[in-house]
Design a protein around this motif. Structure first.
Motif, PDB file in Angstrom:
ATOM      1  N   GLY A   1       0.826  -1.186   0.000  1.00 60.67           N
ATOM      2  CA  GLY A   1       0.000   0.000   0.000  1.00 60.67           C
ATOM      3  C   GLY A   1       0.863   1.239   0.000  1.00 60.67           C
ATOM      4  N   SER A   2       0.386   2.294  -0.642  1.00 58.66           N
ATOM      5  CA  SER A   2       1.194   3.505  -0.811  1.00 58.66           C
ATOM      6  C   SER A   2       1.367   4.264   0.490  1.00 58.66           C
ATOM      7  CB  SER A   2       0.549   4.422  -1.857  1.00 58.66           C
ATOM      8  OG  SER A   2       0.583   3.806  -3.132  1.00 58.66           O
ATOM      9  N   LEU A   3       2.534   4.901   0.620  1.00 55.78           N
ATOM     10  CA  LEU A   3       2.852   5.713   1.785  1.00 55.78           C
ATOM     11  C   LEU A   3       2.594   7.188   1.475  1.00 55.78           C
ATOM     12  CD1 LEU A   3       6.060   3.839   2.986  1.00 55.78           C
ATOM     13  CD2 LEU A   3       3.730   3.650   3.860  1.00 55.78           C
ATOM     14  N   SER A   4       3.157   8.068   2.277  1.00 54.68           N
ATOM     15  CA  SER A   4       2.853   9.493   2.153  1.00 54.68           C
ATOM     16  C   SER A   4       3.606  10.135   0.992  1.00 54.68           C
ATOM     17  CB  SER A   4       3.215  10.210   3.454  1.00 54.68           C
ATOM     18  OG  SER A   4       2.475   9.679   4.532  1.00 54.68           O
ATOM     19  N   TYR A   5       3.143  11.321   0.608  1.00 59.82           N
ATOM     20  CA  TYR A   5       3.801  12.087  -0.442  1.00 59.82           C
ATOM     21  C   TYR A   5       5.204  12.511   0.003  1.00 59.82           C
ATOM     22  CZ  TYR A   5      -0.504  12.753  -3.174  1.00 59.82           C
ATOM     23  OH  TYR A   5      -1.620  12.571  -3.938  1.00 59.82           O
ATOM     24  N   LYS A   6       6.105  12.542  -0.971  1.00 63.89           N
ATOM     25  CA  LYS A   6       7.438  13.091  -0.761  1.00 63.89           C
ATOM     26  C   LYS A   6       7.560  14.324  -1.647  1.00 63.89           C
ATOM     27  CE  LYS A   6      12.357  11.900  -0.844  1.00 63.89           C
ATOM     28  NZ  LYS A   6      13.343  10.819  -1.070  1.00 63.89           N
ATOM     29  N   ARG A   7       7.936  15.435  -1.040  1.00 67.91           N
ATOM     30  CA  ARG A   7       8.002  16.708  -1.766  1.00 67.91           C
ATOM     31  C   ARG A   7       9.440  17.017  -2.160  1.00 67.91           C
ATOM     32  NH1 ARG A   7       4.769  19.661   1.339  1.00 67.91           N
ATOM     33  NH2 ARG A   7       6.427  20.218   2.792  1.00 67.91           N
ATOM     34  N   ILE A   8       9.643  17.301  -3.450  1.00 58.41           N
ATOM     35  CA  ILE A   8      10.961  17.647  -3.990  1.00 58.41           C
ATOM     36  C   ILE A   8      10.841  18.998  -4.683  1.00 58.41           C
ATOM     37  CG2 ILE A   8      12.823  16.973  -5.546  1.00 58.41           C
ATOM     38  CD1 ILE A   8      11.973  14.075  -5.171  1.00 58.41           C
ATOM     39  N   THR A   9      11.767  19.903  -4.387  1.00 55.59           N
ATOM     40  CA  THR A   9      11.688  21.276  -4.877  1.00 55.59           C
ATOM     41  C   THR A   9      13.006  21.705  -5.510  1.00 55.59           C
ATOM     42  OG1 THR A   9      10.168  21.805  -3.076  1.00 55.59           O
ATOM     43  CG2 THR A   9      11.160  23.661  -4.234  1.00 55.59           C
ATOM     44  N   THR A  10      12.914  22.471  -6.583  1.00 58.27           N
ATOM     45  CA  THR A  10      14.095  23.132  -7.136  1.00 58.27           C
ATOM     46  C   THR A  10      14.227  24.491  -6.463  1.00 58.27           C
ATOM     47  OG1 THR A  10      13.801  22.046  -9.274  1.00 58.27           O
ATOM     48  CG2 THR A  10      15.237  23.979  -9.223  1.00 58.27           C
ATOM     49  N   ILE A  11      15.379  24.744  -5.862  1.00 58.26           N
ATOM     50  CA  ILE A  11      15.607  26.010  -5.164  1.00 58.26           C
ATOM     51  C   ILE A  11      16.773  26.760  -5.800  1.00 58.26           C
ATOM     52  CG2 ILE A  11      14.766  25.046  -2.988  1.00 58.26           C
ATOM     53  CD1 ILE A  11      17.721  24.965  -2.054  1.00 58.26           C
ATOM     54  N   ASP A  12      16.769  28.051  -5.609  1.00 55.31           N
ATOM     55  CA  ASP A  12      17.915  28.886  -5.963  1.00 55.31           C
ATOM     56  C   ASP A  12      18.812  28.949  -4.724  1.00 55.31           C
ATOM     57  OD1 ASP A  12      19.773  30.792  -6.580  1.00 55.31           O
ATOM     58  OD2 ASP A  12      18.342  32.432  -6.814  1.00 55.31           O
ATOM     59  N   PRO A  13      19.993  28.331  -4.753  1.00 56.09           N
ATOM     60  CA  PRO A  13      20.822  28.318  -3.540  1.00 56.09           C
ATOM     61  C   PRO A  13      21.185  29.704  -3.039  1.00 56.09           C
ATOM     62  CG  PRO A  13      22.082  27.578  -5.452  1.00 56.09           C
ATOM     63  CD  PRO A  13      20.656  27.647  -5.875  1.00 56.09           C
ATOM     64  N   ALA A  14      21.189  30.708  -3.918  1.00 55.92           N
ATOM     65  CA  ALA A  14      21.503  32.073  -3.493  1.00 55.92           C
ATOM     66  C   ALA A  14      20.427  32.638  -2.576  1.00 55.92           C
ATOM     67  CB  ALA A  14      21.681  32.974  -4.708  1.00 55.92           C
ATOM     68  N   SER A  15      19.212  32.056  -2.638  1.00 57.29           N
ATOM     69  CA  SER A  15      18.104  32.591  -1.839  1.00 57.29           C
ATOM     70  C   SER A  15      18.016  31.950  -0.454  1.00 57.29           C
ATOM     71  CB  SER A  15      16.785  32.372  -2.586  1.00 57.29           C
ATOM     72  OG  SER A  15      16.471  30.991  -2.671  1.00 57.29           O
ATOM     73  N   LEU A  16      18.928  31.047  -0.118  1.00 53.18           N
ATOM     74  CA  LEU A  16      18.882  30.386   1.187  1.00 53.18           C
ATOM     75  C   LEU A  16      19.217  31.373   2.303  1.00 53.18           C
ATOM     76  CD1 LEU A  16      20.608  27.014   0.225  1.00 53.18           C
ATOM     77  CD2 LEU A  16      18.299  27.244   1.168  1.00 53.18           C
ATOM     78  N   LYS A  17      18.367  31.408   3.309  1.00 53.60           N
ATOM     79  CA  LYS A  17      18.573  32.296   4.465  1.00 53.60           C
ATOM     80  C   LYS A  17      19.395  31.571   5.529  1.00 53.60           C
ATOM     81  CE  LYS A  17      14.209  32.892   5.237  1.00 53.60           C
ATOM     82  NZ  LYS A  17      12.942  33.374   5.844  1.00 53.60           N
ATOM     83  N   VAL A  18      20.657  31.354   5.236  1.00 52.22           N
ATOM     84  CA  VAL A  18      21.554  30.656   6.156  1.00 52.22           C
ATOM     85  C   VAL A  18      22.869  31.432   6.251  1.00 52.22           C
ATOM     86  CG1 VAL A  18      20.574  28.352   5.824  1.00 52.22           C
ATOM     87  CG2 VAL A  18      22.335  29.181   4.253  1.00 52.22           C
ATOM     88  N   PRO A  19      23.631  31.257   7.332  1.00 55.63           N
ATOM     89  CA  PRO A  19      24.887  31.991   7.492  1.00 55.63           C
ATOM     90  C   PRO A  19      25.934  31.572   6.475  1.00 55.63           C
ATOM     91  CG  PRO A  19      24.134  31.032   9.577  1.00 55.63           C
ATOM     92  CD  PRO A  19      23.321  30.416   8.505  1.00 55.63           C
ATOM     93  N   LYS A  20      26.909  32.431   6.299  1.00 54.86           N
ATOM     94  CA  LYS A  20      28.062  32.106   5.465  1.00 54.86           C
ATOM     95  C   LYS A  20      28.885  31.031   6.155  1.00 54.86           C
ATOM     96  CE  LYS A  20      32.018  34.216   3.111  1.00 54.86           C
ATOM     97  NZ  LYS A  20      32.772  35.480   2.867  1.00 54.86           N
ATOM     98  N   LEU A  21      29.437  30.117   5.346  1.00 51.30           N
ATOM     99  CA  LEU A  21      30.256  29.041   5.914  1.00 51.30           C
ATOM    100  C   LEU A  21      31.421  29.609   6.710  1.00 51.30           C
ATOM    101  CD1 LEU A  21      30.595  26.312   3.119  1.00 51.30           C
ATOM    102  CD2 LEU A  21      29.541  26.041   5.358  1.00 51.30           C
ATOM    103  N   THR A  22      31.685  28.996   7.859  1.00 52.90           N
ATOM    104  CA  THR A  22      32.833  29.398   8.677  1.00 52.90           C
ATOM    105  C   THR A  22      34.000  28.431   8.543  1.00 52.90           C
ATOM    106  OG1 THR A  22      31.929  28.226  10.593  1.00 52.90           O
ATOM    107  CG2 THR A  22      31.347  30.558  10.340  1.00 52.90           C
ATOM    108  N   ARG A  23      33.761  27.299   7.870  1.00 56.59           N
ATOM    109  CA  ARG A  23      34.833  26.329   7.615  1.00 56.59           C
ATOM    110  C   ARG A  23      34.537  25.627   6.301  1.00 56.59           C
ATOM    111  NH1 ARG A  23      33.665  20.942  11.287  1.00 56.59           N
ATOM    112  NH2 ARG A  23      31.378  21.030  11.245  1.00 56.59           N
ATOM    113  N   ALA A  24      35.583  25.141   5.672  1.00 60.38           N
ATOM    114  CA  ALA A  24      35.424  24.485   4.376  1.00 60.38           C
ATOM    115  C   ALA A  24      35.030  23.025   4.579  1.00 60.38           C
ATOM    116  CB  ALA A  24      36.723  24.563   3.583  1.00 60.38           C
TER     117      ALA A  24
END
Length: 421
Positions: free
Chosen positions: A138-161
């Motif tokens: 029997g089928s399970l729940s929906y899985k959502r997949i999205t194309t995003i623009d990584p430049a629009s992510l509201k996250v801090p700048k990396l502090t380490r490589a």
């Protein structure tokens, strides 16, 4: 615990038998015929990892292997406890064996072997809805997949490589996946070969991740590249804490000076939209372009219960318990040989759902009756559909009063599995 290497526990049916090393070229031919492989030098390497730690079955016709079915053991997190499960990781049929029932019979026998080896539930990914319903899925729940623009992510700048990851890091990546944050419905697969083959199989792919002070990989992301600007596709990512998730998203943002689109699934417990700056503005501005912000939502995974007593006994709910007489049907029986010692789950069960749930074979005429297929029971058990919905779209039959009571007791989050197979 994996039973890899053990012989099948049921007698083989006709020309269905265990995979042998001599079948390699035949199986590679099947994989090429179905479009999973294209005759590359890495095919044998991928296949050896693909079948490692599994119990493959094949169907032989006129001295040629024409069907290959693989199952891999693992665990599924049900509420707060792991249950032993098996994943059907491949059902492959050659061009000359299509539409003759061989794949269903081979898969049914593989499922029976898994049940006899101790798996309580089985999962698989589907090519379309309906085919594996014949085996009780029997089928399970929906899985959502999205194309995003990584430049629009509201996250801090990396502090380490991040560190660079390759196919040689398969064991570390596999261990990291198994140690990731998991919620109800999340599966773990046994055997690093399941991860190793993916790393080789996906062309133009690469990994980036982070280790702790002890040198252990704690979180990573694996991406499939496309051209100079993408869109890239996130094949897998794993993390244990929200801080690690944010750091992985910061890795994606660090690629945004060149990569304009990344397609990925929602992280566990989060919606990607919460991390995006002006998500609807991005959708409007990119509409119709090569990097359009697109979202798809589909139920690609299915499950079926193998052990009714163990699965229903794992259900733990607060509130007033509900008891009923369950009349259960299972379509898999018609695809199994007559001498198979595991015949599916059909029968009559006395069920109680509550803080101490249980299912006992037998009849209690004093209880209200519920009849359904194992397909519907599996969806209800996993929290992928409630009794009210299954009474409409499935085979579930009960009085409105019993349906209401069951839905008032079963309080489960939608199952979330982030390990594709």
């Amino acid at each position: 615990m994996s039973n890899v290497g053990n012989p099948p526990l049921v007698r083989m049916w006709g020309m269905i038998r265990s995979y042998e090393p001599k079948d390699l070229e035949h199986c590679l031919r099947i994989l090429r015929e179905v479009g999973w492989m294209e005759g590359k030098d890495t095919d044998k390497e991928v296949f050896e990892k693909y079948v490692s730690d599994t119990k493959p079955l094949v169907t032989e016709l006129k001295n040629e292997v024409e069907v290959l079915v693989l199952t891999r053991t693992g665990q599924v997190l049900y509420q707060n406890n792991d249950l032993p499960m098996c994943a059907v990781t491949g059902v492959l049929t050659s061009r000359v064996a299509r539409m003759r029932g061989h794949a269903l019979k081979t898969t049914a026998l593989a499922i029976a072997n898994s049940a006899l080896c101790g798996s309580t539930v089985t999962f698989l990914g589907i090519f379309d809805q309906g085919y594996y319903d014949k085996l009780g899925y029997g089928s399970l729940s929906y899985k959502r997949i999205t194309t995003i623009d990584p430049a629009s992510l509201k996250v801090p700048k990396l502090t380490r490589a991040p560190i660079r990851l390759t196919k040689d890091d398969a064991q570390a990546i596999h261990d990291c996946r198994r140690n990731r944050k998991r919620v109800h419905g999340a599966c773990n697969l046994d055997g690093a070969g399941s991860t190793g083959c993916e790393l080789v199989w996906v062309e133009n792919s690469f990994g980036l991740g982070f280790k702790n002070d002890d040198g252990k990989l704690t979180h990573f992301i694996w991406l499939k590249a496309k051209g100079e600007h993408g869109p890239y596709h996130c094949c897998a990512y794993a993390w244990q804490t929200s801080e690690q998730l944010v750091e992985l998203l910061s890795v994606l943002k660090s690629l945004s000076d060149q990569v304009h689109g990344i397609r990925m699934s929602d992280p566990i417990d989060f919606q990607l939209q919460d991390f995006i700056d002006r998500p609807f503005g991005s959708i409007r501005s990119r509409k119709g372009g090569d990097f359009a912000i697109e979202t798809s939502s589909n139920a690609w995974n299915q499950c079926r219960i193998l052990d009714v007593q163990e699965c229903l006994g794992a259900m733990k709910f607060q509130g007033e318990p509900v008891s009923f007489q369950l009349e259960l049907s299972d379509p898999i029986e018609q695809y199994l040989p007559n001498d198979c010692s595991w015949r599916g789950t059909s029968g009559n069960w006395v069920v109680t759902l509550g803080e101490n749930s249980l299912a006992i074979e037998g009849n209690d005429k004093s209880l209200p009756k519920l009849s359904c297929s194992i397909n519907d029971l599996s969806r209800l058990w996993m929290g992928a559909a409630n009794a009210y919905a299954l009474a409409t779209v499935g085979d579930l039959k009960a009085t409105p009063e019993l349906i209401s009571k069951i839905d008032s007791v079963i309080k489960l989050p939608a199952p979330f599995d982030d390990w594709d197979f």
